[in-house]
Design a protein around this motif. Structure first.
Motif, PDB file in Angstrom:
ATOM      1  N   MET A   1       0.844  -1.203   0.000  1.00 32.10           N
ATOM      2  CA  MET A   1       0.000   0.000   0.000  1.00 32.10           C
ATOM      3  C   MET A   1       0.880   1.254   0.000  1.00 32.10           C
ATOM      4  SD  MET A   1      -3.313   0.736   0.123  1.00 32.10           S
ATOM      5  CE  MET A   1      -4.413   2.067   0.568  1.00 32.10           C
ATOM      6  N   PRO A   2       0.726   2.111  -0.993  1.00 31.00           N
ATOM      7  CA  PRO A   2       1.553   3.330  -1.011  1.00 31.00           C
ATOM      8  C   PRO A   2       1.152   4.287   0.102  1.00 31.00           C
ATOM      9  CG  PRO A   2      -0.075   3.378  -2.770  1.00 31.00           C
ATOM     10  CD  PRO A   2      -0.167   2.022  -2.143  1.00 31.00           C
ATOM     11  N   ARG A   3       2.085   5.100   0.488  1.00 22.67           N
ATOM     12  CA  ARG A   3       1.817   6.114   1.506  1.00 22.67           C
ATOM     13  C   ARG A   3       1.702   7.478   0.841  1.00 22.67           C
ATOM     14  NH1 ARG A   3       5.563   7.127   6.026  1.00 22.67           N
ATOM     15  NH2 ARG A   3       7.297   6.398   4.763  1.00 22.67           N
ATOM     16  N   ALA A   4       0.808   8.330   1.350  1.00 21.14           N
ATOM     17  CA  ALA A   4       0.689   9.704   0.882  1.00 21.14           C
ATOM     18  C   ALA A   4       1.108  10.626   2.013  1.00 21.14           C
ATOM     19  CB  ALA A   4      -0.748  10.002   0.465  1.00 21.14           C
ATOM     20  N   ILE A   5       2.095  11.460   1.754  1.00 25.05           N
ATOM     21  CA  ILE A   5       2.610  12.357   2.779  1.00 25.05           C
ATOM     22  C   ILE A   5       2.335  13.799   2.375  1.00 25.05           C
ATOM     23  CG2 ILE A   5       4.678  13.080   4.031  1.00 25.05           C
ATOM     24  CD1 ILE A   5       5.842  10.281   3.062  1.00 25.05           C
ATOM     25  N   ARG A   6       1.635  14.523   3.250  1.00 28.84           N
ATOM     26  CA  ARG A   6       1.325  15.918   2.967  1.00 28.84           C
ATOM     27  C   ARG A   6       2.585  16.774   3.089  1.00 28.84           C
ATOM     28  NH1 ARG A   6      -3.165  19.428   3.493  1.00 28.84           N
ATOM     29  NH2 ARG A   6      -4.503  17.783   4.237  1.00 28.84           N
ATOM     30  N   GLY A   7       2.722  17.709   2.162  1.00 28.01           N
ATOM     31  CA  GLY A   7       3.879  18.594   2.234  1.00 28.01           C
ATOM     32  C   GLY A   7       3.876  19.585   1.087  1.00 28.01           C
ATOM     33  N   VAL A   8       4.982  20.292   0.974  1.00 32.98           N
ATOM     34  CA  VAL A   8       5.133  21.253  -0.112  1.00 32.98           C
ATOM     35  C   VAL A   8       6.336  20.835  -0.950  1.00 32.98           C
ATOM     36  CG1 VAL A   8       5.589  23.661  -0.722  1.00 32.98           C
ATOM     37  CG2 VAL A   8       4.153  23.139   1.238  1.00 32.98           C
ATOM     38  N   LEU A   9       6.085  20.620  -2.232  1.00 29.45           N
ATOM     39  CA  LEU A   9       7.175  20.294  -3.147  1.00 29.45           C
ATOM     40  C   LEU A   9       7.922  21.572  -3.485  1.00 29.45           C
ATOM     41  CD1 LEU A   9       8.257  17.850  -5.003  1.00 29.45           C
ATOM     42  CD2 LEU A   9       7.098  19.069  -6.834  1.00 29.45           C
ATOM     43  N   VAL A  10       9.214  21.570  -3.203  1.00 30.56           N
ATOM     44  CA  VAL A  10      10.037  22.739  -3.486  1.00 30.56           C
ATOM     45  C   VAL A  10      11.000  22.381  -4.609  1.00 30.56           C
ATOM     46  CG1 VAL A  10      11.810  24.297  -2.591  1.00 30.56           C
ATOM     47  CG2 VAL A  10       9.864  23.676  -1.162  1.00 30.56           C
ATOM     48  N   GLU A  11      10.912  23.166  -5.692  1.00 29.56           N
ATOM     49  CA  GLU A  11      11.834  22.981  -6.804  1.00 29.56           C
ATOM     50  C   GLU A  11      12.699  24.220  -6.901  1.00 29.56           C
ATOM     51  OE1 GLU A  11       9.489  20.875 -10.263  1.00 29.56           O
ATOM     52  OE2 GLU A  11       8.106  21.972  -8.985  1.00 29.56           O
ATOM     53  N   CYS A  12      14.003  24.040  -6.833  1.00 28.42           N
ATOM     54  CA  CYS A  12      14.894  25.200  -6.802  1.00 28.42           C
ATOM     55  C   CYS A  12      16.259  24.838  -7.363  1.00 28.42           C
ATOM     56  CB  CYS A  12      15.031  25.709  -5.365  1.00 28.42           C
ATOM     57  SG  CYS A  12      15.633  24.466  -4.217  1.00 28.42           S
TER      58      CYS A  12
ATOM     59  N   LEU B  63      -7.204  10.526  -6.772  1.00 36.46           N
ATOM     60  CA  LEU B  63      -6.180   9.476  -6.822  1.00 36.46           C
ATOM     61  C   LEU B  63      -6.376   8.478  -5.686  1.00 36.46           C
ATOM     62  CD1 LEU B  63      -3.604   8.461  -8.190  1.00 36.46           C
ATOM     63  CD2 LEU B  63      -2.308   9.952  -6.683  1.00 36.46           C
ATOM     64  N   ARG B  64      -6.750   8.989  -4.511  1.00 33.43           N
ATOM     65  CA  ARG B  64      -6.984   8.121  -3.364  1.00 33.43           C
ATOM     66  C   ARG B  64      -8.140   7.158  -3.663  1.00 33.43           C
ATOM     67  NH1 ARG B  64      -8.650  11.644   1.299  1.00 33.43           N
ATOM     68  NH2 ARG B  64     -10.537  11.581   0.051  1.00 33.43           N
ATOM     69  N   ASP B  65      -9.186   7.687  -4.262  1.00 33.68           N
ATOM     70  CA  ASP B  65     -10.321   6.839  -4.628  1.00 33.68           C
ATOM     71  C   ASP B  65      -9.912   5.777  -5.641  1.00 33.68           C
ATOM     72  OD1 ASP B  65     -11.844   8.343  -2.953  1.00 33.68           O
ATOM     73  OD2 ASP B  65     -12.779   9.549  -4.516  1.00 33.68           O
ATOM     74  N   TYR B  66      -9.048   6.212  -6.567  1.00 35.82           N
ATOM     75  CA  TYR B  66      -8.571   5.277  -7.599  1.00 35.82           C
ATOM     76  C   TYR B  66      -7.778   4.137  -6.966  1.00 35.82           C
ATOM     77  CZ  TYR B  66      -5.461   3.599 -11.321  1.00 35.82           C
ATOM     78  OH  TYR B  66      -4.750   2.815 -12.175  1.00 35.82           O
ATOM     79  N   ILE B  67      -6.900   4.475  -6.019  1.00 38.23           N
ATOM     80  CA  ILE B  67      -6.083   3.455  -5.355  1.00 38.23           C
ATOM     81  C   ILE B  67      -6.973   2.496  -4.569  1.00 38.23           C
ATOM     82  CG2 ILE B  67      -4.353   3.058  -3.553  1.00 38.23           C
ATOM     83  CD1 ILE B  67      -3.003   5.694  -4.511  1.00 38.23           C
ATOM     84  N   LYS B  68      -7.974   3.061  -3.902  1.00 34.92           N
ATOM     85  CA  LYS B  68      -8.919   2.207  -3.157  1.00 34.92           C
ATOM     86  C   LYS B  68      -9.665   1.270  -4.087  1.00 34.92           C
ATOM     87  CE  LYS B  68      -9.996   5.110   0.846  1.00 34.92           C
ATOM     88  NZ  LYS B  68     -10.912   6.191   1.232  1.00 34.92           N
TER      89      LYS B  68
END
Lengths: 71, 73
Positions: A1-12, B63-68
Motif C-alpha cells: 500500500m503506497p503512503r501519501a505524505i502531505r507537504g510542499v514540493l520545493v523545486e529550486c 487518486l486516493r479513490d482510484y487506489i482504493k
C-alpha cells in the motif's frame, strides 16, 4: 500500500537546495523527503519560516567579507 | 481547477513551491506505473521519479479513490 505524505514540493536551484539542507541539518524541522539535486518536500506549516531562514542565509553569503578577515 | 503554484523570487534565484502530497512505498512497479499514469491523466501530477517510485500530486482525492478502487475488486 503506497503512503501519501502531505507537504510542499520545493523545486529550486541546487545551490539553494544545499542551503535548505544546511538549515534543516540543525534541527531537522523542515525537510520531509530529499528527492534530488533540485527537489525536496518540506513540511507545509514550515514553508514561511524556511523562506525567512533562507533569505537570512542568502544575505549572509552575499555580503562582501568584512575586514575581520581570516588569519 | 486552478492550481495554486506560488512563485517566489529569492534574491536572484527562483524557488517554486507547490502544496500537495508525496506518494511513496509502492509495492510493485505495476502499481506505481498505474498510479502515475492515472495522476497524469487527471492532471494532478507535479513531479515524479521512476527510479525511486515516488511522485508528487497537487490534489489527492481522486487518486486516493482510484487506489482504493484498485484494492477492492
Amino acid at each position: 500500500m503506497p503512503r501519501a505524505i502531505r507537504g510542499v514540493l520545493v523545486e529550486c536551484d541546487p545551490s539553494i537546495k544545499s542551503i535548505i539542507m544546511k538549515i534543516d541539518s540543525e534541527d531537522h524541522a523542515f525537510v520531509v523527503e530529499d528527492l534530488d539535486d533540485g527537489t525536496l518536500v518540506i513540511k507545509e506549516n514550515m514553508l514561511s519560516i524556511l523562506k525567512m531562514r533562507l533569505d537570512e542565509a542568502l544575505k549572509e553569503t552575499q555580503q562582501p567579507p568584512s575586514d575581520s578577515g581570516s588569519d | 481547477v486552478v492550481d495554486q503554484i506560488r512563485l517566489w523570487q529569492i534574491e536572484n534565484e527562483r524557488m517554486k513551491a507547490t502544496p500537495g502530497f508525496l506518494f511513496k512505498d509502492f509495492e510493485s512497479q505495476k502499481e506505481y506505473d498505474g498510479c502515475v499514469k492515472y495522476a497524469d491523466e487527471i492532471g494532478v501530477l507535479v513531479w515524479k521519479n521512476d527510479g525511486k517510485r515516488m511522485f508528487f500530486v497537487n490534489r489527492m482525492e481522486q487518486l486516493r479513490d482510484y487506489i482504493k478502487s484498485r484494492k477492492v475488486k
